[in-house]
Structures are given as C-alpha cells and as structure tokens.
Motif scaffolding. Structure first.
Motif, PDB file in Angstrom:
ATOM      1  N   ASN A 204       0.790  -1.232   0.000  1.00  0.00           N
ATOM      2  CA  ASN A 204       0.000   0.000   0.000  1.00  0.00           C
ATOM      3  C   ASN A 204       0.824   1.285   0.000  1.00  0.00           C
ATOM      4  O   ASN A 204       0.258   2.356  -0.228  1.00  0.00           O
ATOM      5  CB  ASN A 204      -0.923   0.032   1.223  1.00  0.00           C
ATOM      6  N   SER A 205       2.117   1.209   0.255  1.00  0.00           N
ATOM      7  CA  SER A 205       2.899   2.427   0.447  1.00  0.00           C
ATOM      8  C   SER A 205       4.286   2.326  -0.174  1.00  0.00           C
ATOM      9  O   SER A 205       4.851   1.240  -0.313  1.00  0.00           O
ATOM     10  CB  SER A 205       3.045   2.742   1.946  1.00  0.00           C
ATOM     11  N   ILE A 206       4.819   3.503  -0.521  1.00  0.00           N
ATOM     12  CA  ILE A 206       6.176   3.642  -1.021  1.00  0.00           C
ATOM     13  C   ILE A 206       6.948   4.527  -0.043  1.00  0.00           C
ATOM     14  O   ILE A 206       6.471   5.612   0.322  1.00  0.00           O
ATOM     15  CB  ILE A 206       6.196   4.288  -2.421  1.00  0.00           C
ATOM     16  N   TYR A 207       8.111   4.072   0.376  1.00  0.00           N
ATOM     17  CA  TYR A 207       8.934   4.837   1.316  1.00  0.00           C
ATOM     18  C   TYR A 207      10.148   5.382   0.564  1.00  0.00           C
ATOM     19  O   TYR A 207      10.920   4.619  -0.011  1.00  0.00           O
ATOM     20  CB  TYR A 207       9.377   3.967   2.487  1.00  0.00           C
ATOM     21  N   MET A 208      10.302   6.712   0.602  1.00  0.00           N
ATOM     22  CA  MET A 208      11.377   7.362  -0.138  1.00  0.00           C
ATOM     23  C   MET A 208      12.307   8.125   0.792  1.00  0.00           C
ATOM     24  O   MET A 208      11.885   8.595   1.853  1.00  0.00           O
ATOM     25  CB  MET A 208      10.803   8.315  -1.187  1.00  0.00           C
ATOM     26  N   GLU A 209      13.549   8.240   0.355  1.00  0.00           N
ATOM     27  CA  GLU A 209      14.540   9.032   1.072  1.00  0.00           C
ATOM     28  C   GLU A 209      14.974  10.189   0.178  1.00  0.00           C
ATOM     29  O   GLU A 209      15.271   9.999  -1.003  1.00  0.00           O
ATOM     30  CB  GLU A 209      15.762   8.184   1.412  1.00  0.00           C
ATOM     31  N   HIS A 210      15.008  11.391   0.752  1.00  0.00           N
ATOM     32  CA  HIS A 210      15.460  12.588   0.044  1.00  0.00           C
ATOM     33  C   HIS A 210      16.580  13.241   0.849  1.00  0.00           C
ATOM     34  O   HIS A 210      16.398  13.531   2.031  1.00  0.00           O
ATOM     35  CB  HIS A 210      14.313  13.589  -0.139  1.00  0.00           C
ATOM     36  N   ARG A 211      17.715  13.463   0.211  1.00  0.00           N
ATOM     37  CA  ARG A 211      18.859  14.094   0.882  1.00  0.00           C
ATOM     38  C   ARG A 211      19.146  15.463   0.265  1.00  0.00           C
ATOM     39  O   ARG A 211      19.306  15.575  -0.949  1.00  0.00           O
ATOM     40  CB  ARG A 211      20.104  13.216   0.783  1.00  0.00           C
ATOM     41  N   PHE A 212      19.232  16.483   1.119  1.00  0.00           N
ATOM     42  CA  PHE A 212      19.611  17.821   0.695  1.00  0.00           C
ATOM     43  C   PHE A 212      21.121  17.945   0.839  1.00  0.00           C
ATOM     44  O   PHE A 212      21.656  17.879   1.953  1.00  0.00           O
ATOM     45  CB  PHE A 212      18.921  18.882   1.553  1.00  0.00           C
ATOM     46  N   ILE A 213      21.819  18.137  -0.276  1.00  0.00           N
ATOM     47  CA  ILE A 213      23.283  18.149  -0.279  1.00  0.00           C
ATOM     48  C   ILE A 213      23.772  19.438  -0.917  1.00  0.00           C
ATOM     49  O   ILE A 213      23.448  19.733  -2.065  1.00  0.00           O
ATOM     50  CB  ILE A 213      23.830  16.937  -1.061  1.00  0.00           C
ATOM     51  N   THR A 214      24.535  20.223  -0.160  1.00  0.00           N
ATOM     52  CA  THR A 214      25.087  21.463  -0.708  1.00  0.00           C
ATOM     53  C   THR A 214      26.252  21.146  -1.644  1.00  0.00           C
ATOM     54  O   THR A 214      27.080  20.288  -1.353  1.00  0.00           O
ATOM     55  CB  THR A 214      25.549  22.407   0.415  1.00  0.00           C
TER      56      THR A 214
ATOM     57  N   ASN B  53      29.506  19.195  -0.570  1.00  0.00           N
ATOM     58  CA  ASN B  53      28.933  17.848  -0.676  1.00  0.00           C
ATOM     59  C   ASN B  53      28.467  17.316   0.677  1.00  0.00           C
ATOM     60  O   ASN B  53      28.512  16.108   0.945  1.00  0.00           O
ATOM     61  CB  ASN B  53      29.946  16.876  -1.283  1.00  0.00           C
ATOM     62  N   PHE B  54      27.971  18.230   1.533  1.00  0.00           N
ATOM     63  CA  PHE B  54      27.533  17.851   2.877  1.00  0.00           C
ATOM     64  C   PHE B  54      26.018  17.642   2.893  1.00  0.00           C
ATOM     65  O   PHE B  54      25.265  18.429   2.319  1.00  0.00           O
ATOM     66  CB  PHE B  54      27.906  18.935   3.891  1.00  0.00           C
ATOM     67  N   VAL B  55      25.587  16.577   3.557  1.00  0.00           N
ATOM     68  CA  VAL B  55      24.155  16.287   3.677  1.00  0.00           C
ATOM     69  C   VAL B  55      23.562  17.200   4.742  1.00  0.00           C
ATOM     70  O   VAL B  55      23.798  17.023   5.934  1.00  0.00           O
ATOM     71  CB  VAL B  55      23.903  14.816   4.029  1.00  0.00           C
ATOM     72  N   ARG B  56      22.790  18.183   4.314  1.00  0.00           N
ATOM     73  CA  ARG B  56      22.233  19.182   5.226  1.00  0.00           C
ATOM     74  C   ARG B  56      20.951  18.710   5.915  1.00  0.00           C
ATOM     75  O   ARG B  56      20.657  19.138   7.026  1.00  0.00           O
ATOM     76  CB  ARG B  56      21.945  20.471   4.457  1.00  0.00           C
ATOM     77  N   ALA B  57      20.195  17.873   5.240  1.00  0.00           N
ATOM     78  CA  ALA B  57      18.943  17.373   5.822  1.00  0.00           C
ATOM     79  C   ALA B  57      18.569  16.066   5.133  1.00  0.00           C
ATOM     80  O   ALA B  57      18.924  15.842   3.972  1.00  0.00           O
ATOM     81  CB  ALA B  57      17.818  18.391   5.665  1.00  0.00           C
ATOM     82  N   ILE B  58      17.880  15.215   5.864  1.00  0.00           N
ATOM     83  CA  ILE B  58      17.384  13.952   5.316  1.00  0.00           C
ATOM     84  C   ILE B  58      15.880  13.889   5.568  1.00  0.00           C
ATOM     85  O   ILE B  58      15.421  14.094   6.694  1.00  0.00           O
ATOM     86  CB  ILE B  58      18.067  12.734   5.958  1.00  0.00           C
ATOM     87  N   VAL B  59      15.140  13.611   4.513  1.00  0.00           N
ATOM     88  CA  VAL B  59      13.682  13.514   4.601  1.00  0.00           C
ATOM     89  C   VAL B  59      13.253  12.106   4.206  1.00  0.00           C
ATOM     90  O   VAL B  59      13.688  11.590   3.171  1.00  0.00           O
ATOM     91  CB  VAL B  59      12.995  14.544   3.676  1.00  0.00           C
ATOM     92  N   TYR B  60      12.418  11.512   5.031  1.00  0.00           N
ATOM     93  CA  TYR B  60      11.786  10.246   4.675  1.00  0.00           C
ATOM     94  C   TYR B  60      10.305  10.507   4.442  1.00  0.00           C
ATOM     95  O   TYR B  60       9.647  11.169   5.254  1.00  0.00           O
ATOM     96  CB  TYR B  60      11.972   9.206   5.776  1.00  0.00           C
ATOM     97  N   GLY B  61       9.805  10.010   3.330  1.00  0.00           N
ATOM     98  CA  GLY B  61       8.405  10.214   2.997  1.00  0.00           C
ATOM     99  C   GLY B  61       7.687   8.909   2.739  1.00  0.00           C
ATOM    100  O   GLY B  61       8.258   7.978   2.153  1.00  0.00           O
ATOM    101  N   LYS B  62       6.462   8.842   3.190  1.00  0.00           N
ATOM    102  CA  LYS B  62       5.614   7.678   2.953  1.00  0.00           C
ATOM    103  C   LYS B  62       4.485   8.102   2.032  1.00  0.00           C
ATOM    104  O   LYS B  62       3.653   8.930   2.393  1.00  0.00           O
ATOM    105  CB  LYS B  62       5.042   7.149   4.271  1.00  0.00           C
ATOM    106  N   GLN B  63       4.473   7.551   0.807  1.00  0.00           N
ATOM    107  CA  GLN B  63       3.396   7.842  -0.134  1.00  0.00           C
ATOM    108  C   GLN B  63       2.407   6.678  -0.152  1.00  0.00           C
ATOM    109  O   GLN B  63       2.779   5.554  -0.514  1.00  0.00           O
ATOM    110  CB  GLN B  63       3.940   8.071  -1.546  1.00  0.00           C
TER     111      GLN B  63
END
Length: 213
Positions: A134-144, A148-158
């Motif tokens: 029923n769901s898709i789990y995604m990872e999104h990384r904000f990288i400057t 090349n530093f990971v500023r934030a990590i977002v996990y989303g459930k669609q």
C-alpha cells in the motif's frame, strides 16, 4: 482609442496577476509545471531503483525570519519538486495512473543537520528505500554543492490507493529503462530507520484510535 484600449488591457492584466498571486502561490504551481515537463520530456529516464537528482538554490523567498538560511517549511516544499522529478523519470507516476491508482502523502519525517544558507546551491537526491502493498517509502537528501555535505534527510511515505504497489514496482523492475534486462534486481530489505518509523506511526495511530469516542 488604441492607447486607451492598450492601457485597459495592461491594467486588467496587472489586476488579474495580483489577484492570482493573492489567491494562489502562483510561482509554486509554475515550478511544478516546469518540473513535470522538464523531467518528462527533457531529462533522461531512470530505473525504478535508481537515485534521481534535482538541483535548486536557496533564494530570498525561501529564508526564515533570521534572513540568512532556508525556512524549515521550505525543505518539504522542495521535496515536492524532487519527488515529481523522480516519479516522472522512473515512470512510476505513469504506471500508477495506468492501473487506475492515486498517490497521496501519508507521512513525513525530517532531520535537519545544518543550515542551507541564502544563495547556496544544493541538490536533492531521491530514491525508493522500501515499499509494501500500500505504500512507497522514499529518502530525500539535501546536499550542498560546495562541500557535498548532507544538510537534511527527509523520509516520505506515499500511500497508493486503488492499485497494488508490489505489482506496480515489480512490473517496472521487469522493464528497465536504462540497465540490461538480464540484470537481477530485488526488493531491498527494510532499513532499520524505516522499520522504527513504521513502528512509531503505528503506535501513534493506535493511540489516536483509542481516543476516538
């Protein structure tokens, strides 16, 4: 008469533009449209288990009251564009619609690590880390880009309704867009952070159900 008509048209256009910006966040919808068209018809296709990259910059419209770094709420809006890019380039959106399904956001978890400062260039990497029926789990990384530093990590459930996610992704894995058809690809194991997040949301859902009168 011609000059009066021209002035009237310009005034009408100006009034309509102001009303549109007042009623709708017009540039958000224009960016979504541009992102959709660019990812659908210009950028190269990706396989469903690939990682996409969406580039952006922190502008004055993105900063918070301290005036030098991105507003916390803007991160999630930027993920909308990155997710649109991923869904189109992998064919995920088209496959879901082909089966009569619809997608909506079922949950989001974000961890902020460091500021994205004003006028900083960054990109968002997006990938599917897990899925169930029923769901898709995604990872999104904000990288400057400068460090090349990971500023934030977002996990989303669609949440996907009216179709089976397992079937959708299995079909996409069987019809790769870029890799050799003989390459074996399997469903990834559920990452520990996603497993714990699912457990946390289940606990929250149960408590909310207990409070329903």
């Amino acid at each position: 008469m011609v000059e009066c008509a021209t002035i009237t048209v310009l005034i009408a256009f100006f009034v309509v533009t102001i009303i549109t910006y007042w009623l709708l966040e017009f540039h958000y919808f224009m960016r979504i449209l541009f992102c959709y068209l660019h990812s659908r018809f210009v950028k190269k296709k990706l396989d469903i288990l690939d990682t996409s990259m969406y580039s952006s910059v922190c502008l004055t419209t993105d900063i918070d009251i301290l005036l030098f770094h991105m507003n916390n709420a803007r991160y999630l809006r930027e993920v909308d564009f990155a997710r649109t890019d991923f869904y189109n380039r992998t064919g995920l959106w088209q496959k879901i619609r082909e089966k009569g399904g619809l997608v909506y956001q079922g949950g989001t978890s974000i961890r902020y690590r460091r500021f994205i400062r004003l006028f900083s260039l960054y990109h968002i990497t997006s990938r599917i880390v897990y899925w169930d029926q029923n769901s898709i789990y995604m990872e999104h990384r904000f990288i400057t880009k400068r460090d090349n530093f990971v500023r934030a990590i977002v996990y989303g459930k669609q949440k996907v309704i009216k179709c089976n996610v397992e079937e959708v992704i299995t079909e996409l894995m069987k019809t790769p867009a870029t890799k050799k058809a003989t390459e074996v690809r399997q469903k990834p194991e559920c990452p520990s952070e996603i497993r714990l997040w699912i457990e946390s949301t289940n606990v929250s859902s149960n408590k909310l159900r207990e409070n329903v009168v």
